[in-house]
Write an enzyme that holds these catalytic residues in place. Structure first.
Site, PDB file in Angstrom:
ATOM      1  N   ARG A  10       0.719  -1.459   0.137  1.00 54.10           N
ATOM      2  CA  ARG A  10       0.047  -0.191  -0.007  1.00 54.10           C
ATOM      3  C   ARG A  10       0.824   0.790  -0.108  1.00 54.10           C
ATOM      4  O   ARG A  10      -0.179   2.304  -0.328  1.00 54.10           O
ATOM      5  CB  ARG A  10      -1.085  -0.005   1.496  1.00 54.10           C
ATOM      6  CG  ARG A  10      -1.599  -1.418   1.303  1.00 54.10           C
ATOM      7  CD  ARG A  10      -2.460  -1.258   2.537  1.00 54.10           C
ATOM      8  NE  ARG A  10      -0.952  -1.089   3.103  1.00 54.10           N
ATOM      9  CZ  ARG A  10      -1.540  -1.618   4.754  1.00 54.10           C
ATOM     10  NH1 ARG A  10      -3.184  -0.632   5.110  1.00 54.10           N
ATOM     11  NH2 ARG A  10      -0.481  -1.329   5.849  1.00 54.10           N
ATOM     12  N   GLU A  28       8.233   8.168  10.822  1.00 56.69           N
ATOM     13  CA  GLU A  28       7.740   9.358  11.433  1.00 56.69           C
ATOM     14  C   GLU A  28       9.268  10.445  11.432  1.00 56.69           C
ATOM     15  O   GLU A  28      10.343   9.774  11.033  1.00 56.69           O
ATOM     16  CB  GLU A  28       8.261   8.674  13.665  1.00 56.69           C
ATOM     17  CG  GLU A  28       6.831   8.251  13.674  1.00 56.69           C
ATOM     18  CD  GLU A  28       7.630   7.928  15.510  1.00 56.69           C
ATOM     19  OE1 GLU A  28       7.991   8.704  15.981  1.00 56.69           O
ATOM     20  OE2 GLU A  28       6.991   7.340  16.512  1.00 56.69           O
ATOM     21  N   ASP A  55       8.918  25.559  10.043  1.00 53.03           N
ATOM     22  CA  ASP A  55       9.226  24.605   8.584  1.00 53.03           C
ATOM     23  C   ASP A  55       8.901  25.858   7.590  1.00 53.03           C
ATOM     24  O   ASP A  55       8.027  26.269   7.191  1.00 53.03           O
ATOM     25  CB  ASP A  55       7.997  23.842   8.910  1.00 53.03           C
ATOM     26  CG  ASP A  55       7.714  22.202  10.190  1.00 53.03           C
ATOM     27  OD1 ASP A  55       9.172  22.993  10.835  1.00 53.03           O
ATOM     28  OD2 ASP A  55       7.306  21.696  10.180  1.00 53.03           O
ATOM     29  N   ASN A  56      10.348  24.816   6.161  1.00 50.36           N
ATOM     30  CA  ASN A  56      10.352  25.194   5.436  1.00 50.36           C
ATOM     31  C   ASN A  56      10.496  23.947   4.099  1.00 50.36           C
ATOM     32  O   ASN A  56      10.556  23.160   4.717  1.00 50.36           O
ATOM     33  CB  ASN A  56      11.035  26.584   4.989  1.00 50.36           C
ATOM     34  CG  ASN A  56      11.214  27.270   5.897  1.00 50.36           C
ATOM     35  OD1 ASN A  56      10.613  27.956   5.987  1.00 50.36           O
ATOM     36  ND2 ASN A  56      12.382  27.952   6.676  1.00 50.36           N
ATOM     37  N   ARG A  78      21.717  26.434  -3.779  1.00 54.54           N
ATOM     38  CA  ARG A  78      21.261  26.924  -3.139  1.00 54.54           C
ATOM     39  C   ARG A  78      22.906  27.697  -1.930  1.00 54.54           C
ATOM     40  O   ARG A  78      22.260  26.475  -1.624  1.00 54.54           O
ATOM     41  CB  ARG A  78      20.023  26.636  -2.614  1.00 54.54           C
ATOM     42  CG  ARG A  78      18.542  27.023  -3.205  1.00 54.54           C
ATOM     43  CD  ARG A  78      16.758  26.674  -2.804  1.00 54.54           C
ATOM     44  NE  ARG A  78      16.369  26.588  -4.086  1.00 54.54           N
ATOM     45  CZ  ARG A  78      16.210  28.021  -4.265  1.00 54.54           C
ATOM     46  NH1 ARG A  78      15.858  28.828  -4.213  1.00 54.54           N
ATOM     47  NH2 ARG A  78      15.366  27.475  -5.435  1.00 54.54           N
ATOM     48  N   HIS A  94      24.306  29.175   3.741  1.00 54.11           N
ATOM     49  CA  HIS A  94      23.526  30.688   3.787  1.00 54.11           C
ATOM     50  C   HIS A  94      24.325  30.543   5.048  1.00 54.11           C
ATOM     51  O   HIS A  94      24.435  28.658   5.960  1.00 54.11           O
ATOM     52  CB  HIS A  94      21.889  30.723   3.382  1.00 54.11           C
ATOM     53  CG  HIS A  94      22.256  30.996   2.332  1.00 54.11           C
ATOM     54  ND1 HIS A  94      20.551  30.378   1.734  1.00 54.11           N
ATOM     55  CD2 HIS A  94      22.487  31.303   1.322  1.00 54.11           C
ATOM     56  CE1 HIS A  94      21.137  30.584   0.625  1.00 54.11           C
ATOM     57  NE2 HIS A  94      21.544  31.427   0.739  1.00 54.11           N
ATOM     58  N   LYS A 118      18.852  23.005  12.173  1.00 58.14           N
ATOM     59  CA  LYS A 118      18.003  23.083  10.662  1.00 58.14           C
ATOM     60  C   LYS A 118      17.602  20.928  10.970  1.00 58.14           C
ATOM     61  O   LYS A 118      19.237  20.900  10.861  1.00 58.14           O
ATOM     62  CB  LYS A 118      18.812  23.678   9.230  1.00 58.14           C
ATOM     63  CG  LYS A 118      18.663  25.142   9.153  1.00 58.14           C
ATOM     64  CD  LYS A 118      19.007  25.518   8.388  1.00 58.14           C
ATOM     65  CE  LYS A 118      19.071  27.363   8.046  1.00 58.14           C
ATOM     66  NZ  LYS A 118      20.024  27.332   6.801  1.00 58.14           N
ATOM     67  N   TYR A 159      12.540  21.767   5.308  1.00 59.79           N
ATOM     68  CA  TYR A 159      13.544  21.727   6.735  1.00 59.79           C
ATOM     69  C   TYR A 159      12.788  22.537   8.324  1.00 59.79           C
ATOM     70  O   TYR A 159      11.620  23.101   7.750  1.00 59.79           O
ATOM     71  CB  TYR A 159      15.184  22.646   6.165  1.00 59.79           C
ATOM     72  CG  TYR A 159      14.524  23.453   5.733  1.00 59.79           C
ATOM     73  CD1 TYR A 159      15.020  25.213   5.967  1.00 59.79           C
ATOM     74  CD2 TYR A 159      14.344  23.873   4.081  1.00 59.79           C
ATOM     75  CE1 TYR A 159      15.218  26.778   5.413  1.00 59.79           C
ATOM     76  CE2 TYR A 159      14.092  25.820   3.106  1.00 59.79           C
ATOM     77  CZ  TYR A 159      14.683  26.408   4.101  1.00 59.79           C
ATOM     78  OH  TYR A 159      14.664  27.203   3.395  1.00 59.79           O
ATOM     79  N   LYS A 199      22.250  37.131  -5.380  1.00 60.69           N
ATOM     80  CA  LYS A 199      23.030  37.056  -3.980  1.00 60.69           C
ATOM     81  C   LYS A 199      23.841  35.366  -4.033  1.00 60.69           C
ATOM     82  O   LYS A 199      24.589  36.202  -3.825  1.00 60.69           O
ATOM     83  CB  LYS A 199      21.513  36.522  -3.005  1.00 60.69           C
ATOM     84  CG  LYS A 199      21.798  36.737  -1.209  1.00 60.69           C
ATOM     85  CD  LYS A 199      20.663  36.021  -0.699  1.00 60.69           C
ATOM     86  CE  LYS A 199      20.462  35.232  -0.751  1.00 60.69           C
ATOM     87  NZ  LYS A 199      19.311  34.252  -0.128  1.00 60.69           N
ATOM     88  N   ASP A 200      23.561  34.604  -3.895  1.00 64.96           N
ATOM     89  CA  ASP A 200      24.927  33.759  -3.864  1.00 64.96           C
ATOM     90  C   ASP A 200      25.678  33.405  -4.942  1.00 64.96           C
ATOM     91  O   ASP A 200      26.660  33.022  -4.459  1.00 64.96           O
ATOM     92  CB  ASP A 200      23.858  32.328  -4.461  1.00 64.96           C
ATOM     93  CG  ASP A 200      22.690  32.151  -3.080  1.00 64.96           C
ATOM     94  OD1 ASP A 200      22.606  32.160  -2.015  1.00 64.96           O
ATOM     95  OD2 ASP A 200      22.116  30.839  -3.426  1.00 64.96           O
TER      96      ASP A 200
END
Length: 194
Positions: free
Chosen positions: A25, A30, A49-50, A60, A63, A72, A132, A171-172
């Protein structure tokens, strides 16, 4: 315990492998349990949460937040990314070193990164959906970063990019170089830089 916590070469970083229960199925797992994380010595109060979606070759990072440092717990729910954390904790034996892990939606693994690290990832699949949990809220005015290809850190992005140029935000492409004698965070992940 619903997880295996694999220590890495850098203190504080863990690859997290959940127990997956599956049958014809589908599956159940978790993705986070405060009780199990605390039993493993990870005491993190997640407040936000993002989720992001990116295509192959998008990079990316790297940072970090200064006055509002974030721990994180990162994972992917679709696709694959090469995820990297750079130790910026003053006095750490691994200051300026990085550790990378392939996060794979089929493997269901996650990566725990405490405050005091720069973080970034590169997409290895056609697309990836990255999630994250963070221990502090996002403050865009507080963000700092390092160049993705900083020679002082020497991240091997080849497993993701295979020699191609990454797709970066404006920016990066403009972060200041890593300072090997710089002051970023203390041993507890608190900002001590200028």
């Amino acid at each position: 315990m619903a997880f295996e916590f694999k220590k890495t070469d850098i203190a504080g970083l863990y690859e997290v492998l959940p127990k997956v229960f599956g049958d014809r199925r589908g599956f159940f797992l978790e993705s986070y349990s405060r009780r199990d994380f605390e039993a493993a010595g990870i005491r993190a109060e997640f407040v936000q949460d993002n989720m992001s979606s990116s295509s192959r070759g998008v990079l990316r990072g790297l940072h970090f937040q200064k006055q509002h440092p974030q721990g994180k717990l990162v994972s992917v729910v679709a696709g694959q990314v090469y995820d990297v954390a750079v130790d910026l904790r003053a006095g750490s034996a691994t200051f300026g070193h990085y550790y990378g892990v392939v996060l794979d939606a089929e493997k269901h693994n996650a990566f725990y990164i405490p405050a005091g690290f720069a973080h970034g990832f590169c997409v290895m699949s056609d697309t990836a959906v990255f999630t994250y949990k963070c221990t502090d809220f996002y403050h865009p005015e507080d963000e700092g970063g390092l160049p993705w290809n900083d020679s002082g850190i020497g991240i091997d992005w080849d497993r993701c990019l295979a020699g191609a140029a990454p797709l970066l935000s404006e920016k990066d492409g403009k972060h200041p170089a890593f300072q090997p004698d710089g002051r970023y965070f203390d041993g507890n992940g608190n900002w001590i830089g200028g």
